[in-house]
Design a protein around this motif. Sequence first.
Motif, PDB file in Angstrom:
ATOM      1  N   GLY A   1       0.806  -1.217   0.000  1.00  0.00           N
ATOM      2  CA  GLY A   1       0.000   0.000   0.000  1.00  0.00           C
ATOM      3  C   GLY A   1       0.834   1.261   0.000  1.00  0.00           C
ATOM      4  N   ILE A   2       1.855   1.301   0.830  1.00  0.00           N
ATOM      5  CA  ILE A   2       2.678   2.514   0.902  1.00  0.00           C
ATOM      6  C   ILE A   2       3.537   2.657  -0.355  1.00  0.00           C
ATOM      7  CG2 ILE A   2       4.743   1.579   2.088  1.00  0.00           C
ATOM      8  CD1 ILE A   2       4.510   4.151   3.894  1.00  0.00           C
ATOM      9  N   GLU A   3       3.908   1.537  -0.980  1.00  0.00           N
ATOM     10  CA  GLU A   3       4.645   1.616  -2.250  1.00  0.00           C
ATOM     11  C   GLU A   3       3.768   2.234  -3.329  1.00  0.00           C
ATOM     12  OE1 GLU A   3       5.972   0.263  -6.194  1.00  0.00           O
ATOM     13  OE2 GLU A   3       4.422  -0.840  -5.116  1.00  0.00           O
ATOM     14  N   THR A   4       2.483   1.853  -3.343  1.00  0.00           N
ATOM     15  CA  THR A   4       1.539   2.420  -4.312  1.00  0.00           C
ATOM     16  C   THR A   4       1.344   3.912  -4.060  1.00  0.00           C
ATOM     17  OG1 THR A   4       0.378   0.312  -4.519  1.00  0.00           O
ATOM     18  CG2 THR A   4      -0.811   2.287  -5.203  1.00  0.00           C
ATOM     19  N   GLN A   5       1.220   4.291  -2.792  1.00  0.00           N
ATOM     20  CA  GLN A   5       1.061   5.705  -2.450  1.00  0.00           C
ATOM     21  C   GLN A   5       2.254   6.524  -2.936  1.00  0.00           C
ATOM     22  OE1 GLN A   5      -0.110   6.462   1.756  1.00  0.00           O
ATOM     23  NE2 GLN A   5      -0.390   4.248   1.871  1.00  0.00           N
ATOM     24  N   CYS A   6       3.454   5.999  -2.730  1.00  0.00           N
ATOM     25  CA  CYS A   6       4.663   6.713  -3.163  1.00  0.00           C
ATOM     26  C   CYS A   6       4.687   6.869  -4.682  1.00  0.00           C
ATOM     27  CB  CYS A   6       5.907   5.965  -2.701  1.00  0.00           C
ATOM     28  SG  CYS A   6       6.236   6.077  -0.928  1.00  0.00           S
ATOM     29  N   GLY A   7       4.305   5.824  -5.401  1.00  0.00           N
ATOM     30  CA  GLY A   7       4.287   5.895  -6.858  1.00  0.00           C
ATOM     31  C   GLY A   7       3.354   6.971  -7.366  1.00  0.00           C
ATOM     32  N   ARG A   8       2.164   7.048  -6.772  1.00  0.00           N
ATOM     33  CA  ARG A   8       1.193   8.063  -7.186  1.00  0.00           C
ATOM     34  C   ARG A   8       1.695   9.463  -6.866  1.00  0.00           C
ATOM     35  NH1 ARG A   8      -4.121   4.968  -4.699  1.00  0.00           N
ATOM     36  NH2 ARG A   8      -4.391   3.442  -6.399  1.00  0.00           N
ATOM     37  N   LYS A   9       2.290   9.629  -5.700  1.00  0.00           N
ATOM     38  CA  LYS A   9       2.773  10.957  -5.316  1.00  0.00           C
ATOM     39  C   LYS A   9       3.934  11.395  -6.195  1.00  0.00           C
ATOM     40  CE  LYS A   9       2.548  14.632  -2.888  1.00  0.00           C
ATOM     41  NZ  LYS A   9       1.363  15.525  -2.991  1.00  0.00           N
TER      42      LYS A   9
ATOM     43  N   GLU B   1       4.307  10.706  -9.304  1.00  0.00           N
ATOM     44  CA  GLU B   1       3.717  11.156 -10.565  1.00  0.00           C
ATOM     45  C   GLU B   1       3.272  12.611 -10.449  1.00  0.00           C
ATOM     46  OE1 GLU B   1       3.337   9.757 -13.600  1.00  0.00           O
ATOM     47  OE2 GLU B   1       4.642   8.155 -12.874  1.00  0.00           O
ATOM     48  N   GLU B   2       2.751  12.968  -9.292  1.00  0.00           N
ATOM     49  CA  GLU B   2       2.312  14.350  -9.080  1.00  0.00           C
ATOM     50  C   GLU B   2       3.507  15.294  -8.987  1.00  0.00           C
ATOM     51  OE1 GLU B   2      -0.165  14.632  -5.644  1.00  0.00           O
ATOM     52  OE2 GLU B   2      -1.404  12.906  -6.191  1.00  0.00           O
ATOM     53  N   LEU B   3       4.563  14.842  -8.310  1.00  0.00           N
ATOM     54  CA  LEU B   3       5.707  15.717  -8.079  1.00  0.00           C
ATOM     55  C   LEU B   3       6.569  15.883  -9.321  1.00  0.00           C
ATOM     56  CD1 LEU B   3       6.816  14.355  -4.578  1.00  0.00           C
ATOM     57  CD2 LEU B   3       5.785  16.585  -5.044  1.00  0.00           C
TER      58      LEU B   3
ATOM     59  N   ASN C   1       9.932  17.840  -9.158  1.00  0.00           N
ATOM     60  CA  ASN C   1      10.066  18.647  -7.946  1.00  0.00           C
ATOM     61  C   ASN C   1      10.981  17.931  -6.955  1.00  0.00           C
ATOM     62  OD1 ASN C   1       9.804  20.013  -5.519  1.00  0.00           O
ATOM     63  ND2 ASN C   1       7.603  20.397  -5.781  1.00  0.00           N
ATOM     64  N   GLU C   2      12.299  18.232  -7.007  1.00  0.00           N
ATOM     65  CA  GLU C   2      13.265  17.509  -6.198  1.00  0.00           C
ATOM     66  C   GLU C   2      13.066  17.738  -4.709  1.00  0.00           C
ATOM     67  OE1 GLU C   2      17.176  18.307  -7.522  1.00  0.00           O
ATOM     68  OE2 GLU C   2      16.848  17.526  -9.547  1.00  0.00           O
ATOM     69  N   THR C   3      12.678  18.942  -4.316  1.00  0.00           N
ATOM     70  CA  THR C   3      12.448  19.216  -2.897  1.00  0.00           C
ATOM     71  C   THR C   3      11.296  18.366  -2.384  1.00  0.00           C
ATOM     72  OG1 THR C   3      13.230  21.487  -3.172  1.00  0.00           O
ATOM     73  CG2 THR C   3      11.936  20.995  -1.197  1.00  0.00           C
ATOM     74  N   GLY C   4      10.246  18.276  -3.163  1.00  0.00           N
ATOM     75  CA  GLY C   4       9.110  17.454  -2.777  1.00  0.00           C
ATOM     76  C   GLY C   4       9.467  15.982  -2.708  1.00  0.00           C
ATOM     77  N   GLN C   5      10.345  15.528  -3.602  1.00  0.00           N
ATOM     78  CA  GLN C   5      10.774  14.136  -3.579  1.00  0.00           C
ATOM     79  C   GLN C   5      11.552  13.822  -2.302  1.00  0.00           C
ATOM     80  OE1 GLN C   5      12.941  13.399  -7.194  1.00  0.00           O
ATOM     81  NE2 GLN C   5      11.083  13.154  -8.427  1.00  0.00           N
ATOM     82  N   GLU C   6      12.434  14.718  -1.902  1.00  0.00           N
ATOM     83  CA  GLU C   6      13.207  14.500  -0.676  1.00  0.00           C
ATOM     84  C   GLU C   6      12.293  14.379   0.535  1.00  0.00           C
ATOM     85  OE1 GLU C   6      16.280  17.275   0.101  1.00  0.00           O
ATOM     86  OE2 GLU C   6      17.639  16.455  -1.403  1.00  0.00           O
ATOM     87  N   SER C   7      11.304  15.238   0.621  1.00  0.00           N
ATOM     88  CA  SER C   7      10.374  15.203   1.743  1.00  0.00           C
ATOM     89  C   SER C   7       9.553  13.917   1.749  1.00  0.00           C
ATOM     90  CB  SER C   7       9.433  16.421   1.698  1.00  0.00           C
ATOM     91  OG  SER C   7      10.153  17.624   1.832  1.00  0.00           O
ATOM     92  N   LEU C   8       9.177  13.455   0.554  1.00  0.00           N
ATOM     93  CA  LEU C   8       8.427  12.213   0.451  1.00  0.00           C
ATOM     94  C   LEU C   8       9.284  11.025   0.895  1.00  0.00           C
ATOM     95  CD1 LEU C   8       5.819  10.766  -0.544  1.00  0.00           C
ATOM     96  CD2 LEU C   8       6.984  10.483  -2.754  1.00  0.00           C
TER      97      LEU C   8
END
Length: 320
Positions: free
Chosen positions: A218-226, A228-230, A233-240
Amino acid sequence: MNQTANWILGIDTSNYKTSVAVVDSEKKILCDLRKLLRVKQGERGLRQSDALFQHLENLPPLLEEALSDGRNRDIRAVCTSDRPRPVEGSYMPVFKAGIGFGQAVAAALQVPHYMFSHQEGHIEAIRAYSQFAEKEAFLCYHLSGGTCELLKVEPGSLTKIGGSKDLSMGQVLDRVGVKMGFSFPAGESLDHMAVSAESASQDLKKIPADGLWFNLSGIETQCGRKLEELRKNETGQESLVRELFDKFVKILIEITEKAADETGLDSVMFAGGVSSSRYVRRRLEQYFERSSIEIAFGRPELSQDNAVGTALLGGRRIWR
């Protein structure tokens, strides 16, 4: 052969690394050689046939180096990893490479050949150099690219009592990392990101526990979707990535406390490549320093795939 020698040769042929090591009776590492198997950019792993072929290529030069400088005269036993886990039916073709070379070297040197599971080697590589070296019973996490298990370790036995029901933590990190453009395996690159991130995002749901078990798909799927949105956006990726590591830490804390309560064992060791994460180790040590639960981590390089633990297991038979 020098009859006073006390050196053991270890060989491990895991899914993604060829390893050869030599240790002595004082547990000193005389030689620790490893070669990462080649994985094409963008791919998330290797077929067993490809991995086996690479091991067959890698072992001759690694063994030649390990047995150079006269070390071949002082080897008292050869030890290889022969399967993933010490349970009936545990099997992977990649270990055939190490078994074959181990048998041949042992026969040439006229010394015993012993076999142990890859998991036992991982645990011994950490235990031998930790405060748990003489401990009879304790809990142990084996967290790697292919395994996410909580084990009850007792003399002569490993019992799986918890962990992930589907993906391993290492698989999640590798899949997320490859989606971000990192080479496989990607855990170390993501660990650097988690350490350097200024903050964690708030995009991921908690990993739910079912007793001492949990699921990570489930969390792997959530990360994949997020991701795609980012996109870029490298800053957003680091936070994720930092939040992903935080979620791993939180489920490990929750399961550890439950397991200690249920088993009465308050000593917990961490082995496997994921446990070499600086971020995970720091967070867990900070939390449990205020707890009655004692935790142990090993040297980061010995948390990853290696043949040192396999050699040490053979030493236990020779030196006892």
